[in-house]
Structure formats: structure tokens, C-alpha cells
Design an enzyme around this catalytic site. Sequence first.
Site, PDB file in Angstrom:
ATOM      1  N   HIS A  24     -48.454  33.729  -1.795  1.00  0.00           N
ATOM      2  CA  HIS A  24     -48.261  32.361  -2.523  1.00  0.00           C
ATOM      3  C   HIS A  24     -49.455  31.520  -2.476  1.00  0.00           C
ATOM      4  CE1 HIS A  24     -43.623  32.879  -3.190  1.00  0.00           C
ATOM      5  NE2 HIS A  24     -43.795  33.697  -2.237  1.00  0.00           N
ATOM      6  N   THR A  25     -50.668  32.300  -2.442  1.00  0.00           N
ATOM      7  CA  THR A  25     -51.735  31.529  -2.617  1.00  0.00           C
ATOM      8  C   THR A  25     -52.175  31.636  -4.163  1.00  0.00           C
ATOM      9  OG1 THR A  25     -52.985  33.552  -1.944  1.00  0.00           O
ATOM     10  CG2 THR A  25     -52.573  31.702  -0.317  1.00  0.00           C
ATOM     11  N   ASP A  26     -51.752  32.830  -4.935  1.00  0.00           N
ATOM     12  CA  ASP A  26     -52.517  33.075  -6.176  1.00  0.00           C
ATOM     13  C   ASP A  26     -52.194  31.888  -7.160  1.00  0.00           C
ATOM     14  OD1 ASP A  26     -49.371  33.692  -6.437  1.00  0.00           O
ATOM     15  OD2 ASP A  26     -50.000  35.439  -7.603  1.00  0.00           O
ATOM     16  N   ASP A  66     -50.082  40.465  -8.332  1.00  0.00           N
ATOM     17  CA  ASP A  66     -49.688  41.675  -8.342  1.00  0.00           C
ATOM     18  C   ASP A  66     -50.374  42.647  -9.671  1.00  0.00           C
ATOM     19  OD1 ASP A  66     -47.664  41.034  -6.646  1.00  0.00           O
ATOM     20  OD2 ASP A  66     -46.280  40.239  -8.075  1.00  0.00           O
ATOM     21  N   TYR A 111     -38.413  31.200  -5.647  1.00  0.00           N
ATOM     22  CA  TYR A 111     -39.960  31.202  -5.883  1.00  0.00           C
ATOM     23  C   TYR A 111     -40.381  30.055  -6.768  1.00  0.00           C
ATOM     24  CZ  TYR A 111     -44.178  33.418  -7.374  1.00  0.00           C
ATOM     25  OH  TYR A 111     -45.487  33.687  -7.642  1.00  0.00           O
ATOM     26  N   GLU A 163     -45.016  38.110 -18.100  1.00  0.00           N
ATOM     27  CA  GLU A 163     -43.802  37.822 -16.781  1.00  0.00           C
ATOM     28  C   GLU A 163     -43.250  36.403 -16.831  1.00  0.00           C
ATOM     29  OE1 GLU A 163     -43.264  38.705 -13.161  1.00  0.00           O
ATOM     30  OE2 GLU A 163     -42.972  40.569 -14.190  1.00  0.00           O
ATOM     31  N   SER A 183     -44.043  45.571  -6.194  1.00  0.00           N
ATOM     32  CA  SER A 183     -44.256  45.229  -7.631  1.00  0.00           C
ATOM     33  C   SER A 183     -43.833  46.466  -8.440  1.00  0.00           C
ATOM     34  CB  SER A 183     -45.924  45.035  -7.713  1.00  0.00           C
ATOM     35  OG  SER A 183     -45.980  43.690  -7.095  1.00  0.00           O
ATOM     36  N   SER A 184     -42.458  46.855  -8.489  1.00  0.00           N
ATOM     37  CA  SER A 184     -42.218  47.915  -9.242  1.00  0.00           C
ATOM     38  C   SER A 184     -42.344  47.459 -10.777  1.00  0.00           C
ATOM     39  CB  SER A 184     -40.541  48.185  -8.993  1.00  0.00           C
ATOM     40  OG  SER A 184     -39.869  47.149  -8.893  1.00  0.00           O
ATOM     41  N   SER A 236     -35.784  55.576 -19.411  1.00  0.00           N
ATOM     42  CA  SER A 236     -36.493  55.562 -18.192  1.00  0.00           C
ATOM     43  C   SER A 236     -35.665  56.829 -17.285  1.00  0.00           C
ATOM     44  CB  SER A 236     -35.991  54.289 -17.433  1.00  0.00           C
ATOM     45  OG  SER A 236     -36.045  54.418 -16.045  1.00  0.00           O
TER      46      SER A 236
END
Length: 401
Positions: A47-49, A191, A243, A179, A145-146, A81
Amino acid sequence: MTSQSTESPGQQTAGQQDILAAFRQAFGHDADGVWMAPGRVNLIGEHTDYNEGFVLPFAIDLKARVAVRALPESRTVRLLSAQGSGSQGSGGALEFDLDHLEPGGEYGWASYPLGVAWALEQSGVTVPGFELYLDSTVPLGSGLSSSHAIECATITALTELSGASLTAQDLVLLTQRGENDFVGAPTGILDQSASLRGERGHAVFLDCRDQHAELIPFDAEADDLVMLVIDTRVAHSHSDGGYASRRAACEAGAAALGVPALRDLGPEDLAGAEDLLDDLTFRRVRHVVTEDARVLETVAVLTSDGAKAIGPLLDASHVSMRDDFEISCPELDLAVDSARTAGAIGARMTGGGFGGSAIALTPRALEDHVRQAVLDAFASAGFGEPRLFTVTPAEGARRLA
Ligand code: GLA
């Protein structure tokens, strides 16, 4: 992200026969190529990004592969998929029109490839229609991080098939745009930076303010250590409120303290901050400020003393996330505590939190013991069985065939 595999082109294609055959069977003709992007483990820097700070992730040896064929005269997208997909459109594939994509729409897993196609187009790149077959070994919802693996594999393929010339930095920001604005998750750049920039044997030290990236050798094996992942199988989503509320608290803290981002504060500023902020905001700020400092220290310690010396920093990071940022959960805490008690030299939850995975840096000789101790602890607590496996730093996104 442009570095080459050590395999010859012939060997590479041979290694992709499974996905090429699946593509052919699904769509009735050959793919133009196969591209891949890995999941990631964040070694430290959580949570620094989005606070314009520092992170130290590495790409892992679990990856999403996409076989893709461009449909140059078309605006149609067909997606399938190997891990299962809905069944609208032709041949079981999901079908979409590039001209009718709705940001925030309910697309399931398709929102990841569609989101980056949309972001590319928003930036002025004309993306052809395309058919895509996905096969991923990154466990869904594991906090590894799928979703970014799918996004980075797709954007790498679509950039090449569109003939666009984009830097790694561009791709990072476009993936973030997909995203944030299409998928609807207000995430940062951690990610995709790991997935796009990772290299074998290295962690990626990234300054999220200017995207300056440095590869830091990270070789646990040299110290007879393994990096054990404990996937709690507790589902999490960064589109949920937890988040976003952490991000909002950080922004409120920075505004109240008069700095552009929390990155601009150091541990020496915390005493003054405590007087100005309410307790909750102060603890959110303290996590970010101390975590940035821990990333810098981890880089220094890794460089001077190697992986065996970073355990206390991993432990301190977990405590900060558990108590100050409050993004852990009972399963993650148990994973960390039971691994440490059984002999791991450092452990922490990794990724956005509220579920997903923990990592435990573990002496190779104790690996089986630690695994069993974690499984036993989960069984005694009545939690579902976690999934345990080891990872090593691997190469980032690239074309495979
Ligand atoms: C998720 C987000 C990242 C980052 C981490 C927390 O993985 O996608 O951008 O914020 O959480 O460090």
C-alpha cells in the site's frame, strides 16, 4: 520486458503446443502467437504504491499465457479460458464488440483483457479485433496478481499486434488505467510493474513516483532458504470497499499534513503527525511511512547481507499491516504466526490484504516441518486447508511463440 528467453525459437514453439492446439480447436484456425506474463509476490512495500512510495516485488514462476490472433478488419473480440468461461457467443467463447465496451460493466474475468484493450484505445492506439485463449497457472484470487498476469500478457500481445511502440512505463500506466477505470479497482502500479519488468533471480525495486526501476539480486537459495507461499484461499477483491477506504485515508492524511503524497514524509515526521491527525488516520499514515522505510532498508540489507538478513523486516511489515493498516485477517495472521513458530526466519501477508496469501522465508531444511505446522494450525483453528507452494523470482512478460 524485452529480454529474451534462453530457449531457441523452435524450442519455445514446441513448449507452447498445448495452448496453440487449444486455440486451434476453439477458433478453427491458428493463433498469431503466444505471450505470457507472470503473477507476483511482493517481498515488501504494501500500500505504498499509490502513495508514490517504494515497492520491492518479484515476478514468480506461475504465469498467464495467451494465444492470440488479430482480426484486422473486425471489431469483434472472442475470449476463452482454459480455467472456464461463460458460454455466450460462438463456440463457447465470450464475444464482445470493441466499440461497445462499458467501463465498470459486469464482464467477469473478461474485464481484464477487455480493460487493457479499452485502455490502449483510449490512449489512441487502434486495437484490431482479436481472438484470445487464456491458460493461467496463477491461482485466482490468491493475492498473487492473477488478474494482472492476464492484463499484462494481453497488453503485451495487443501492443505487438497493433504495431504500437510503447515503453514498459507506458504499459504499466495503461494497465493501471484499465484496472482503475474499466475494471473499477483503484489499485496502484505495483503488480503490473513486477509482471512486466521482472527478471529471473531478481526483485524489482521501484520508485512509484517516477517509475524508476532497479533490479535487485534476490537469491534465497544461496542462503539455503525457500520462499514459501501460503495461500489462505480466503477470497478478496480490490473492487470492494476495504482497499478504497485505505487509499482515501492515506490521501486525507497527506492533505492534512500538507504534503503531495505520504512518500514525502519520513519516520522523523511521525511524532508531529500524531498531534495533527485522528488516531485512525495516524495509524494508516504510520504504516505507509514506516513501510517505505522498510523497503529501503530491505534493499540495503539484501545487497549487503543477502536474503538471510531480511527476516525481521518482513515480520515488522506484517505487524504494521495487521495493527496499523488493519488489512490482515485471522487466516493470514495464523499463516504468519505458525510459519514463524515452526522456524521461518520472516513472514508477512503479501498483496492488498483481506485474504489471499502470506509468504514465509524458510530454511530449506525446515520446509516440510513449516508446511506441516501451518496445515496443522489451520486444521486446529477450523479454517479451510491452505495451499502451500514455493516460488522463485522469474522472468517478466514476453512473447513465447
Ligand atoms: C494490490 C494492488 C497494488 C497494491 C497492493 C498493496 O495488489 O493491485 O496496486 O496497492 O494491493 O500493496
